[in-house]
Design a protein around this motif. Sequence first.
Motif, PDB file in Angstrom:
ATOM      1  N   ILE A 241      26.685 -27.842  58.748  1.00  0.00           N
ATOM      2  CA  ILE A 241      26.882 -26.920  59.859  1.00  0.00           C
ATOM      3  C   ILE A 241      25.943 -27.245  61.014  1.00  0.00           C
ATOM      4  N   PHE A 242      24.844 -27.969  60.714  1.00  0.00           N
ATOM      5  CA  PHE A 242      23.904 -28.315  61.778  1.00  0.00           C
ATOM      6  C   PHE A 242      24.511 -29.312  62.765  1.00  0.00           C
ATOM      7  N   PHE A 243      25.604 -29.983  62.390  1.00  0.00           N
ATOM      8  CA  PHE A 243      26.293 -30.854  63.341  1.00  0.00           C
ATOM      9  C   PHE A 243      26.917 -30.050  64.477  1.00  0.00           C
ATOM     10  N   LEU A 244      26.937 -28.727  64.317  1.00  0.00           N
ATOM     11  CA  LEU A 244      27.442 -27.865  65.376  1.00  0.00           C
ATOM     12  C   LEU A 244      26.610 -28.012  66.654  1.00  0.00           C
ATOM     13  N   SER A 245      25.387 -28.514  66.514  1.00  0.00           N
ATOM     14  CA  SER A 245      24.537 -28.694  67.697  1.00  0.00           C
ATOM     15  C   SER A 245      25.138 -29.704  68.678  1.00  0.00           C
ATOM     16  N   ILE A 246      25.991 -30.622  68.194  1.00  0.00           N
ATOM     17  CA  ILE A 246      26.564 -31.637  69.092  1.00  0.00           C
ATOM     18  C   ILE A 246      27.498 -31.005  70.120  1.00  0.00           C
ATOM     19  N   PRO A 247      28.562 -30.266  69.711  1.00  0.00           N
ATOM     20  CA  PRO A 247      29.401 -29.631  70.736  1.00  0.00           C
ATOM     21  C   PRO A 247      28.657 -28.563  71.527  1.00  0.00           C
TER      22      PRO A 247
END
Length: 494
Positions: A258-264
């Motif tokens: 869920i930390f990949f949410l930082s990209i968008p």
Amino acid sequence: MQQPPSQNMEFEPPPGKVWIYTTLVRWPVLSDLLLILMWLLLWQVSSLMEYEPHASIWFPPAGVTFSAILLLGIRAIPAIAFCCIAVTFWEDANYATHLPVHQLLETGALFALAHISAYTLGASLLKWLISHRDHHQLPSLLLAFTIIGPASALLASYLTQTALMISGVVQNSPESRQLWLPLWVGDLLGIIVLTPLMLGILRRVYPRCGGWVSELGLRQTPGSVWEFVLKLLSAAVLIVVVMMLTAAFHIKEMAFAIFFLSIPQMWIVYTETPFRSGISIALMSCLTAVMMKYLALGEDALIFQFSISVLAASSYFGLLIPVLASSNNRLRELTRKDVLTQAYSRQHFFPQAELEIQRARYYRHPISLVVFDIDHFKQINDRFGHSIGDIALISLANLVASQLRQADMLGRFGGDEFLLLLPGSDINDAIATAERLRTSLPQIQIKGLHAPITGSFGVTEIGSEDTITSAFETADRLLLEAKRQGRNKVLSPS
């Protein structure tokens, strides 16, 4: 120190929405009703996200309370207190506890006292810091918010736990004494995620309050709505995919994706307005909480809560990048340009002129320097005032700039003295340029100034052994000699 902006600075309504602004100003009770409705609506949202009794993945009303008190002060307290008491009865109905009315009133009053006092303390401290800020303290204010907000939530959660125990709604047991932790995490997320967005919304609901909000420097031109929606959809797809895979395979480590949410989210922060960034954080947090609730991912609650808090905090500090870049550009421009005349500053002119001299020598091109000023400028200031003198300087700079070639450089040495570097011009060309400018100066018309403007000029060609400093000294001596000979002259070396 810069004075704090007036708290009574009015919100400028968008075109076509003036009637809303007028209605809210004329009927302030409508603003209070909207605040109550907003608080209760977000409380209902949080009750739908409960993963344990009395514990939601995030608690949006905390953000509303903190924002309202920060913006409105004590004016917000009655509306929030009403909401705290109202939801106490609402909770009684949801859990079918059927407590006596007097106990519910007592519980609601204690909850209101605990909730409001904690956030009033934190918001008052942050507001005090804002009132003592200047334009260069936005990073420290955001840092203060990320410290004061969670600390206020911690105090509120502990006081709320105590209030529930005093009223008898929660038994005083070792397990109940740990209730403050999930309460704190939910309140913390409500503040971190929603406070900036709620400030923007409440600023519109209460148009006469919080003029300082618009002075924080977080401004950016909005882009296409459809592009913003596309970015939100990409973030939503990522949330749904990660959480569905976590639920399907029951692999705890997968939740950390869920930390990949930082990209968008960073894509949105760097390309959209601060208000839209706040909307995206709120929507992503809400979707995460809803998915966690309905996919029964309660065991991974702390992972998702932590990811939301990190996402929100990094987003707010990410907002500083365009602000700091803009401030750096303004500071750079101030060092390059004279604020009054927009000619190059003395600090910028001399190093750039030295580079131009080296370039001219390399290509064996002539280069000349003209130094000039306004005749009797002190008398203009003394007789007509410094404002007229400033207008004379601006008009002179504009006139000269309009007659220059692209390669020419106009600088202001100080006072009424200007510098003009002419790459590619020998002494004859430079004298002709100076004469053209001298004859043009009387054309300047300034209201309130009855005498024509004239100027004196010193002109020199920069030789192979000259520096910009030595050339300036030569041209400046010629300028002084032109003044001794009666002014309104162009002099060059014999």
